[in-house]
Design a protein around this motif. Structure first.
Motif, PDB file in Angstrom:
ATOM      1  N   GLU A  44       0.829  -1.208   0.000  1.00 14.34           N
ATOM      2  CA  GLU A  44       0.000   0.000   0.000  1.00 14.34           C
ATOM      3  C   GLU A  44       0.861   1.254   0.000  1.00 14.34           C
ATOM      4  O   GLU A  44       0.537   2.251  -0.660  1.00 14.34           O
ATOM      5  N   PHE A  48       1.065   4.279  -2.719  1.00 12.38           N
ATOM      6  CA  PHE A  48       0.975   5.688  -2.338  1.00 12.38           C
ATOM      7  C   PHE A  48       2.103   6.486  -3.002  1.00 12.38           C
ATOM      8  O   PHE A  48       1.877   7.584  -3.530  1.00 12.38           O
ATOM      9  N   ASN A  52       1.846   9.528  -5.916  1.00 12.03           N
ATOM     10  CA  ASN A  52       2.255  10.857  -5.443  1.00 12.03           C
ATOM     11  C   ASN A  52       3.756  11.035  -5.670  1.00 12.03           C
ATOM     12  O   ASN A  52       4.534  11.202  -4.734  1.00 12.03           O
ATOM     13  N   ALA A 148      -3.701  18.160  -0.853  1.00 16.35           N
ATOM     14  CA  ALA A 148      -3.960  16.755  -0.531  1.00 16.35           C
ATOM     15  C   ALA A 148      -3.210  15.823  -1.467  1.00 16.35           C
ATOM     16  O   ALA A 148      -3.117  16.059  -2.678  1.00 16.35           O
ATOM     17  N   CYS A 149      -2.670  14.742  -0.898  1.00 18.69           N
ATOM     18  CA  CYS A 149      -2.105  13.649  -1.696  1.00 18.69           C
ATOM     19  C   CYS A 149      -3.225  12.724  -2.167  1.00 18.69           C
ATOM     20  O   CYS A 149      -4.313  12.696  -1.587  1.00 18.69           O
ATOM     21  N   LYS A 150      -2.955  11.958  -3.196  1.00 12.93           N
ATOM     22  CA  LYS A 150      -3.901  10.938  -3.638  1.00 12.93           C
ATOM     23  C   LYS A 150      -3.805   9.744  -2.681  1.00 12.93           C
ATOM     24  O   LYS A 150      -2.705   9.249  -2.414  1.00 12.93           O
ATOM     25  N   PRO A 151      -4.941   9.282  -2.142  1.00 11.76           N
ATOM     26  CA  PRO A 151      -4.889   8.183  -1.174  1.00 11.76           C
ATOM     27  C   PRO A 151      -4.608   6.839  -1.837  1.00 11.76           C
ATOM     28  O   PRO A 151      -4.893   6.636  -3.019  1.00 11.76           O
ATOM     29  N   ARG A 154      -4.577   2.388   3.088  1.00 11.62           N
ATOM     30  CA  ARG A 154      -4.625   3.041   4.390  1.00 11.62           C
ATOM     31  C   ARG A 154      -3.834   4.347   4.449  1.00 11.62           C
ATOM     32  O   ARG A 154      -3.822   5.019   5.486  1.00 11.62           O
ATOM     33  N   SER A 156      -2.939   8.258   3.319  1.00 11.08           N
ATOM     34  CA  SER A 156      -3.438   9.526   2.780  1.00 11.08           C
ATOM     35  C   SER A 156      -2.743  10.635   3.553  1.00 11.08           C
ATOM     36  O   SER A 156      -1.942  10.386   4.449  1.00 11.08           O
ATOM     37  N   ASP A 158      -1.730  15.266   3.598  1.00  8.14           N
ATOM     38  CA  ASP A 158      -1.408  16.471   2.847  1.00  8.14           C
ATOM     39  C   ASP A 158       0.091  16.553   2.568  1.00  8.14           C
ATOM     40  O   ASP A 158       0.912  15.980   3.290  1.00  8.14           O
ATOM     41  N   ALA A 231       1.776  10.902   6.123  1.00  9.58           N
ATOM     42  CA  ALA A 231       0.911   9.786   5.737  1.00  9.58           C
ATOM     43  C   ALA A 231       1.038   8.622   6.717  1.00  9.58           C
ATOM     44  O   ALA A 231       0.038   7.979   7.068  1.00  9.58           O
ATOM     45  N   GLN A 234      -0.861   9.339   9.909  1.00  9.24           N
ATOM     46  CA  GLN A 234      -2.313   9.200   9.768  1.00  9.24           C
ATOM     47  C   GLN A 234      -2.735   7.744   9.590  1.00  9.24           C
ATOM     48  O   GLN A 234      -3.785   7.330  10.092  1.00  9.24           O
TER      49      GLN A 234
END
Length: 261
Positions: A44, A48, A52, A148-151, A154, A156, A158, A231, A234
């Motif tokens: 994942e 991400f 990004n 915002a970054c693209k999710p 799990r 995601s 900024d 990320a 979070q």
């Protein structure tokens, strides 16, 4: 220390002889941000990074979980000891800063090495531009933004940016130069009013040190490799490790290898 080749600098770091930030050292060679996390989170996180690429440009990663080196980045390279400072996170919470991670190492850990803006600073300086954090001998200022970054799964969050003040004409030249280096964040993503990207006080960076902004200069912002730390905070994996902001992995890979022109 500034004049040491990468392998000798890493050995000095390993021996505890160099613990500072790595801006301006081992000039000519790629420096990397680090994200180290358990294998069951790695796919994942890789996605991400792929979604990004501006803030998370992937330069290298472990061939297998538990690997302590990344051969493409340096033969005598030990992820556990060769970064001046690391940050330990548990369940998304920063718990401590350490100078090596040998006692924390596990066989299921996967290392991601992400491109760092320190690599393009050399090209800016070679063109005659003033890179203020290098001139003033401090860590580059970094800020959380509202971009915002693209999710991915799990993950995601900024974008974090690094900032270097410049005259507008120099900012335009910096855009031209850094566009050649997409693997180390590429061109700036904003310059001018910090409030437009959610920065309330340019003199109070979230990471790193404040630098002087002279009359007639504007702040110029690049996507920054601290973004994955946000990320990770979070997403709250049970355990992960990053570099401390400004304290990078210095590799044997020449910066010229990452230039596209």
């Amino acid at each position: 220390m500034n004049e040491l080749p990468p392998v000798e600098l890493r050995r000095a770091i390993r021996a505890g002889l160099f613990t500072g930030n790595t801006s301006g050292v081992a000039q000519g060679f790629v420096q990397c941000n680090l994200a180290i996390l358990p294998a069951d989170w790695a796919n994942e996180f890789l996605q991400f990074c792929q979604l990004n690429q501006k803030p998370c440009p992937l330069v290298g990663m472990s061939a297998q979980p538990g690997d302590t080196g990344i051969l493409a980045l340096g033969e005598d390279l030990d992820i556990r000891t060769d970064v001046p400072k690391y940050r330990i996170f548990k369940n998304g919470e920063f718990t401590e800063e350490v100078d090596n991670i040998t006692e924390y190492w596990r066989d299921d850990l996967v290392t991601f090495a992400l491109g760092c803006s320190f690599s393009f600073e050399e090209a800016l300086i070679a063109d005659g531009l003033d890179v203020r954090n290098v001139t003033e001998g401090v860590n580059v200022p970094m800020y959380r933004t509202n971009i915002a970054c693209k999710p991915a799964g799990r993950f995601s969050g900024d974008t974090v940016v690094s900032m270097r003040p410049m005259k507008p004409v120099d900012a335009i030249r910096a855009i031209q130069i850094c566009s050649r280096f997409p693997a180390v964040h590429g061109a700036p993503i904003h310059f001018g009013d910090p409030a437009q990207i959610g920065i309330a006080d340019i003199n109070s960076p979230d990471y790193g040190d404040a630098v002087t902004i002279k009359e007639g200069e504007v702040p110029v912002f690049w996507a920054c490799g601290v973004t994955p730390q946000v990320a990770l905070e979070q997403a709250k994996p049970p355990f992960c490790i990053t570099h401390s902001p400004g304290h990078m992995l210095v590799t044997d890979l020449p910066n010229s290898r990452l230039a596209i022109l």
